[in-house]
Design an enzyme around this catalytic site. Structure first.
Site, mmCIF file in Angstrom:
data_model
loop_
_atom_site.group_PDB
_atom_site.id
_atom_site.type_symbol
_atom_site.label_atom_id
_atom_site.label_comp_id
_atom_site.label_asym_id
_atom_site.label_seq_id
_atom_site.Cartn_x
_atom_site.Cartn_y
_atom_site.Cartn_z
ATOM 1 N N CYS A 59 -9.624 53.851 0.230
ATOM 2 C CA CYS A 59 -9.879 54.980 1.137
ATOM 3 C C CYS A 59 -10.187 56.251 0.357
ATOM 4 O O CYS A 59 -9.383 57.187 0.328
ATOM 5 C CB CYS A 59 -8.687 55.188 2.049
ATOM 6 S SG CYS A 59 -8.334 53.695 2.958
ATOM 7 N N GLU A 60 -11.323 56.273 -0.313
ATOM 8 C CA GLU A 60 -11.775 57.440 -1.072
ATOM 9 C C GLU A 60 -13.294 57.395 -1.080
ATOM 10 O O GLU A 60 -13.883 56.330 -1.308
ATOM 11 C CB GLU A 60 -11.332 57.347 -2.541
ATOM 12 C CG GLU A 60 -9.861 57.270 -2.749
ATOM 13 C CD GLU A 60 -9.316 58.435 -3.558
ATOM 14 O OE1 GLU A 60 -10.042 59.405 -3.833
ATOM 15 O OE2 GLU A 60 -8.130 58.349 -3.895
ATOM 16 N N GLU A 67 -12.909 51.756 -36.036
ATOM 17 C CA GLU A 67 -12.123 51.376 -34.847
ATOM 18 C C GLU A 67 -13.031 51.114 -33.644
ATOM 19 O O GLU A 67 -12.910 51.777 -32.617
ATOM 20 C CB GLU A 67 -11.157 52.525 -34.493
ATOM 21 C CG GLU A 67 -10.286 52.996 -35.639
ATOM 22 C CD GLU A 67 -9.644 54.376 -35.377
ATOM 23 O OE1 GLU A 67 -9.854 54.951 -34.293
ATOM 24 O OE2 GLU A 67 -8.943 54.863 -36.269
ATOM 25 N N PRO A 68 -13.931 50.159 -33.713
ATOM 26 C CA PRO A 68 -14.844 49.943 -32.585
ATOM 27 C C PRO A 68 -14.146 49.271 -31.404
ATOM 28 O O PRO A 68 -13.308 48.396 -31.588
ATOM 29 C CB PRO A 68 -15.901 49.006 -33.165
ATOM 30 C CG PRO A 68 -15.189 48.248 -34.232
ATOM 31 C CD PRO A 68 -14.150 49.185 -34.805
ATOM 32 N N GLY A 69 -14.470 49.691 -30.214
ATOM 33 C CA GLY A 69 -13.916 49.073 -29.008
ATOM 34 C C GLY A 69 -15.050 48.603 -28.113
ATOM 35 O O GLY A 69 -15.396 47.427 -28.067
HETATM 36 N N1 LLP Z 1 -10.516 55.211 -31.816
HETATM 37 C C1 LLP Z 1 -9.959 56.195 -31.089
HETATM 38 C C2 LLP Z 1 -8.994 57.098 -31.718
HETATM 39 C C3 LLP Z 1 -10.318 56.334 -29.725
HETATM 40 O O1 LLP Z 1 -9.789 57.330 -29.017
HETATM 41 C C4 LLP Z 1 -11.247 55.438 -29.150
HETATM 42 C C5 LLP Z 1 -11.621 55.560 -27.734
HETATM 43 C C6 LLP Z 1 -11.766 54.406 -29.955
HETATM 44 C C7 LLP Z 1 -11.387 54.334 -31.291
HETATM 45 C C8 LLP Z 1 -12.742 53.392 -29.434
HETATM 46 O O2 LLP Z 1 -13.939 53.984 -29.075
HETATM 47 P P1 LLP Z 1 -15.184 53.051 -28.613
HETATM 48 O O3 LLP Z 1 -15.625 52.258 -29.815
HETATM 49 O O4 LLP Z 1 -14.705 52.180 -27.545
HETATM 50 O O5 LLP Z 1 -16.196 54.027 -28.169
HETATM 51 N N2 LLP Z 1 -12.617 54.955 -20.782
HETATM 52 C C9 LLP Z 1 -13.823 55.539 -21.342
HETATM 53 C C10 LLP Z 1 -13.831 55.505 -22.855
HETATM 54 C C11 LLP Z 1 -12.618 56.185 -23.479
HETATM 55 C C12 LLP Z 1 -12.614 56.116 -24.976
HETATM 56 C C13 LLP Z 1 -11.335 56.597 -25.550
HETATM 57 N N3 LLP Z 1 -11.185 56.468 -26.960
HETATM 58 C C14 LLP Z 1 -15.035 54.816 -20.734
HETATM 59 O O6 LLP Z 1 -14.853 53.913 -19.934
HETATM 60 O O7 LLP Z 1 -16.172 55.170 -21.012
#
Ligand code: LLP
Length: 406
Positions: free
Chosen positions: A331-332, A261-263
């Site tokens: 304003c923070e 599940e890469p994001g």
């Molecule tokens: N799968 C699950 C169940 C997750 O909770 C996440 C991210 C991913 C996959 C994707 O992870 P990635 O490949 O993107 O690392 N807002 C934070 C990051 C929060 C990540 C939450 N979960 C930031 O800006 O650093």
């Protein structure tokens, strides 16, 4: 970016403005596909990192599946032409309504995070005479050594079920009429720049998979979550190929499909955030570049003290180089995008925040009644508006005045 000058994009569409490269997105996604080669796999892009429908469309066309955490994300996937049978549904608090929609669409699997959720899913599926495909999210209790807010694989975190309790819960789930156990998953954290925690987690997971096998529960897939980090500054983020070179040997001879599940690693470095310097201000020794972009547009520096690179879009030879804090109109005191960066700039110059494609626009808000930024996708020498800048009318949509009373 690709064949387009970012300054032209800012001229045309204004600032603040997110800009994504279609080619970079595609290449980042294909790096996963290529590293997996012939191995049976399903790459479910984590929609939360950037849920713009044009981003989802680009990835769907390359064969991506999707990891979602809400029915809102599921609807976005459908609009973008994604295939529901390649969707995994994560998250600790799915509602019965969300479960119903996902069941009707026939998603690949629910990543269940608690026994209570399992029971609700069994009942909800039963009411519709459907069978819910389930993977249990286990918490392998490994330290991902990342920022505390984005570390998820320790016992103290709210995510998943204790890996030691998993066999018992799988046994109970196997007795449930409307549950079909298809997999197991974990997600130990985000922005990991070391492969070792992933490998430790897999070692622990495989013991569980074998134990379940012996108990007669045969799983079809293993889902390793997201989490590969990227370079924001000088991190030595491993490539997908490095990661797979260490992981795949552990899976040799196993029949389970590998799901991931890469994001961030798909989107972060495929996007930038453009802004304009409104004023320059000095308080004694401290110099501020006050920009038209704020924590409501990009929350990462304020929330995680995240360091993100920022560069002037053009060389300004008439300005003197000085260290600046880049701050916004909100304003923070926490409203900053960068601190202590040496730049030669004057009011009116444009700046570019790098690596902004992940967890950028998606975390933006209307705080201080600021309209949210435009999103642009560059494809070759074309730039497309993939989300129009919000208007003042958008800001109050759905709000109502109370009836007049004397
Ligand atoms: N799968 C699950 C169940 C997750 O909770 C996440 C991210 C991913 C996959 C994707 O992870 P990635 O490949 O993107 O690392 N807002 C934070 C990051 C929060 C990540 C939450 N979960 C930031 O800006 O650093």
């Amino acid at each position: 970016m690709e064949g387009v000058a970012l300054n032209d994009i800012a001229d045309q569409f204004g600032t603040p403005c997110y800009v994504y490269s279609k080619d970079a997105l595609s290449q980042n996604f294909m790096a996963y596909k290529n590293a997996l080669g012939d191995r049976d796999h399903l790459i479910c892009y984590a929609v939360k990192s950037n849920s713009n429908i044009a981003v989802l469309q680009t990835l769907a066309k390359l064969g991506a599946g999707f990891d979602i955490v809400s029915v809102g994300e599921l609807e976005r996937v459908l609009i973008a032409g994604g295939d529901p049978s390649k969707v995994v549904f994560s998250g600790v608090a799915k509602t019965a309504e969300e479960m119903r929609r996902a069941l009707q669409l026939g998603i690949h699997c629910f990543n269940v995070e608690s026994e209570a959720e399992l029971e609700l899913l069994n009942t909800t599926a039963g009411e519709q005479n459907l069978i819910a495909p389930v993977s249990m999210r286990v918490n392998p209790d490994v330290d991902a050594k990342t920022h505390a807010y984005i570390s998820t694989g320790l016992k103290e975190n709210k995510f998943g079920i204790d890996i030691n309790l998993a066999p018992e819960i799988y046994k109970r789930a196997a007795q449930m009429d409307n549950i079909n156990l298809v997999g197991v998953d974990y997600h130990i954290g985000s922005q990991l720049t070391d492969i070792k925690p992933f490998i430790d987690a897999m070692d622990r997971l495989l013991l569980l998979v074998d134990q379940l096998n012996d108990a007669g529960v045969q799983l079809k897939h293993i889902d390793i979550g997201g989490g590969l980090g990227v370079r924001y500054k000088n991190e030595n983020a491993p490539s997908v190929a490095d990661y797979m070179a260490e992981l795949l040997p552990l899976l040799e001879g196993r029949h389970e499909t590998l799901v991931m599940e890469p994001g961030r690693s798909v989107t972060a470095n495929a996007g930038v955030l453009l802004m304009q310097v409104q004023f320059i201000k000095s308080n004694g020794d401290k110099n501020f570049a006050i920009v038209d972009t704020a924590m409501n547009d990009m929350l990462r520096p304020a929330l995680y003290q995240a360091w993100m690179d920022i560069q002037p879009l053009e060389l300004n030879s008439s300005a003197e180089e000085k260290p600046y804090d880049v701050v916004g109109p909100v304003c923070e005191t926490g409203d900053f995008l960068a601190k202590d960066r040496s730049m030669a700039i004057t009011a009116g110059d444009r700046l570019c925040l790098l690596s902004a494609g992940a967890y950028g626009f998606v975390m933006s808000s209307n705080y201080n009644s600021r309209t949210r930024a435009a999103e642009i996708m560059v494809d070759g020498d074309q730039a497309y508006v993939v989300r129009a800048r919000e208007t003042i009318a958008d800001l109050t949509r759905g709000e109502k005045l109370l009836p007049e009373s004397d």
